[in-house]
Design a protein around this motif. Sequence first.
Motif, short mmCIF file in Angstrom:
data_model
loop_
_atom_site.label_atom_id
_atom_site.label_comp_id
_atom_site.label_asym_id
_atom_site.label_seq_id
_atom_site.Cartn_x
_atom_site.Cartn_y
_atom_site.Cartn_z
N ASP A 31 -39.52 74.89 13.21
CA ASP A 31 -38.13 74.57 13.55
C ASP A 31 -37.19 74.89 12.41
N VAL A 32 -37.62 74.57 11.19
CA VAL A 32 -36.79 74.83 10.01
C VAL A 32 -36.62 76.33 9.81
N LYS A 33 -37.72 77.07 9.91
CA LYS A 33 -37.66 78.53 9.72
C LYS A 33 -36.75 79.18 10.75
N TYR A 34 -36.90 78.76 12.00
CA TYR A 34 -36.09 79.36 13.07
C TYR A 34 -34.60 79.11 12.81
N ALA A 35 -34.26 77.88 12.44
CA ALA A 35 -32.86 77.53 12.23
C ALA A 35 -32.28 78.26 11.03
N LEU A 36 -33.04 78.32 9.94
CA LEU A 36 -32.53 78.97 8.73
C LEU A 36 -32.44 80.49 8.90
N LYS A 37 -33.43 81.08 9.54
CA LYS A 37 -33.37 82.52 9.76
C LYS A 37 -32.21 82.88 10.69
N ALA A 38 -31.97 82.05 11.69
CA ALA A 38 -30.85 82.30 12.60
C ALA A 38 -29.52 82.23 11.86
N ALA A 39 -29.51 81.46 10.75
CA ALA A 39 -28.28 81.33 9.96
C ALA A 39 -28.20 82.38 8.86
N GLY A 40 -29.22 83.25 8.78
CA GLY A 40 -29.16 84.36 7.83
C GLY A 40 -29.91 84.17 6.53
N SER A 41 -30.70 83.11 6.40
CA SER A 41 -31.42 82.86 5.15
C SER A 41 -32.68 83.70 5.06
N GLU A 270 -30.50 61.42 15.77
CA GLU A 270 -29.17 61.87 15.35
C GLU A 270 -28.93 61.39 13.93
N PRO A 271 -28.54 62.29 13.01
CA PRO A 271 -28.30 63.70 13.24
C PRO A 271 -29.62 64.48 13.37
N ASP A 272 -29.51 65.70 13.84
CA ASP A 272 -30.66 66.57 13.98
C ASP A 272 -31.22 66.87 12.59
N PRO A 273 -32.47 66.45 12.29
CA PRO A 273 -33.01 66.67 10.94
C PRO A 273 -33.13 68.14 10.57
N ILE A 274 -33.32 69.01 11.55
CA ILE A 274 -33.43 70.44 11.25
C ILE A 274 -32.07 71.01 10.87
N GLY A 275 -31.03 70.48 11.47
CA GLY A 275 -29.69 70.91 11.10
C GLY A 275 -29.36 70.60 9.65
N LEU A 276 -30.03 69.59 9.08
CA LEU A 276 -29.79 69.26 7.67
C LEU A 276 -30.18 70.42 6.76
N TYR A 277 -31.20 71.18 7.15
CA TYR A 277 -31.62 72.32 6.33
C TYR A 277 -30.57 73.43 6.36
N VAL A 278 -29.97 73.65 7.52
CA VAL A 278 -28.90 74.65 7.61
C VAL A 278 -27.70 74.20 6.80
N GLU A 279 -27.35 72.92 6.91
CA GLU A 279 -26.24 72.39 6.11
C GLU A 279 -26.53 72.59 4.62
N HIS A 280 -27.78 72.41 4.25
CA HIS A 280 -28.11 72.53 2.83
C HIS A 280 -28.07 73.99 2.39
N ALA A 281 -28.50 74.90 3.26
CA ALA A 281 -28.39 76.32 2.92
C ALA A 281 -26.93 76.70 2.68
N LEU A 282 -26.04 76.15 3.49
CA LEU A 282 -24.61 76.37 3.29
C LEU A 282 -24.15 75.78 1.96
N ARG A 283 -24.72 74.62 1.61
CA ARG A 283 -24.39 73.98 0.33
C ARG A 283 -24.84 74.87 -0.83
N LEU A 284 -26.04 75.43 -0.71
CA LEU A 284 -26.56 76.31 -1.76
C LEU A 284 -25.71 77.58 -1.86
N LYS A 285 -25.31 78.09 -0.71
CA LYS A 285 -24.48 79.30 -0.71
C LYS A 285 -23.14 79.02 -1.40
N ASP A 286 -22.53 77.88 -1.07
CA ASP A 286 -21.25 77.54 -1.67
C ASP A 286 -21.35 77.37 -3.18
N ALA A 287 -22.57 76.99 -3.65
CA ALA A 287 -22.80 76.84 -5.10
C ALA A 287 -23.25 78.15 -5.72
#
Length: 289
Positions: A31-41, A270-287
């Motif tokens: 689930d984590v891989k699918y979500a992160l890859k879909a977001a471009g990681s 709630e919240p979706d725990p897998i969505g937390l990984y995408v949020e974090h990838a965005l956090r890493l990108k912003d940093a």
Amino acid sequence: MQRNATTRYPILLVHGLFGFERIGHFELFHDVKYALKAAGSRLFVPHLSVTHSNEMRGEQLLAQIECVLRGTGAEKVNLIGHSQGALAARYAAALAPDVVASVTSVSGPNHGSELADCLRKALVPGELPEAVAQNVATQFADLLSLISGSAEFTQNALAALNALTTVGVGHFNDKFPQGLPHTWGGQGPGQVNGVRYYSWSGVVPQNTLPALNPVQGICRTLSRYFTTEAQQNDGFVGRYSSHLGQVIRSDYPVDHLGSVRRSVGLVAPEPDPIGLYVEHALRLKDADL
């Protein structure tokens, strides 16, 4: 529309005790891989011993970080470790901060696990139950390693258990304190030796019927063995024991296993725990990581 979460450096998802990348069609981080890859990681899942000490698994991780760097041409990697994987990630960052951009602990026992303490007390050193338990657990780990394609690594279930106790992690922390809070339950340094440190974890919900989420029911049963962090744990790791670096949040309503895969029950958290990984990838990108 989903935002682009392409981080500057590749992300390595580091599994914990009894973890693996894939067995047949089943992927631990699916689930984590699918979500992160879909977001471009860009993602990699290193192969580590299913059971062993934090240092041994950390050495294995260092070797595979070098492989990722050679294969991608990247200068650094972002490490996201689940459970004991967080300790392997911390080890790698402490020894090679020049190639690690960030360490993120997800439900990591950064101050030990009270559940591991209970198991350690139940297995009297040198007596038959300890030997039997070690043999059974190591054989199970060998089987997981074989069918998941990681048979080249040795297994040591007793070393893993000792490494996850409060005493064992305490010794580990004495050698590798990077990112640890100076006060119990507090935030740790957000950056040490150029490496960013983050963490998040959850607390097992107490109001879900076991029939609706059987895995969560197991975690809730295990949570009863906690005393210091009673009702403040995910079934395997205490809330404050998980703190490392910038604590994003440590009381998400999610159990230990639910922090890496979507719920298998009828009620989605709630919240979706897998969505937390995408949020974090965005956090890493912003940093710029």
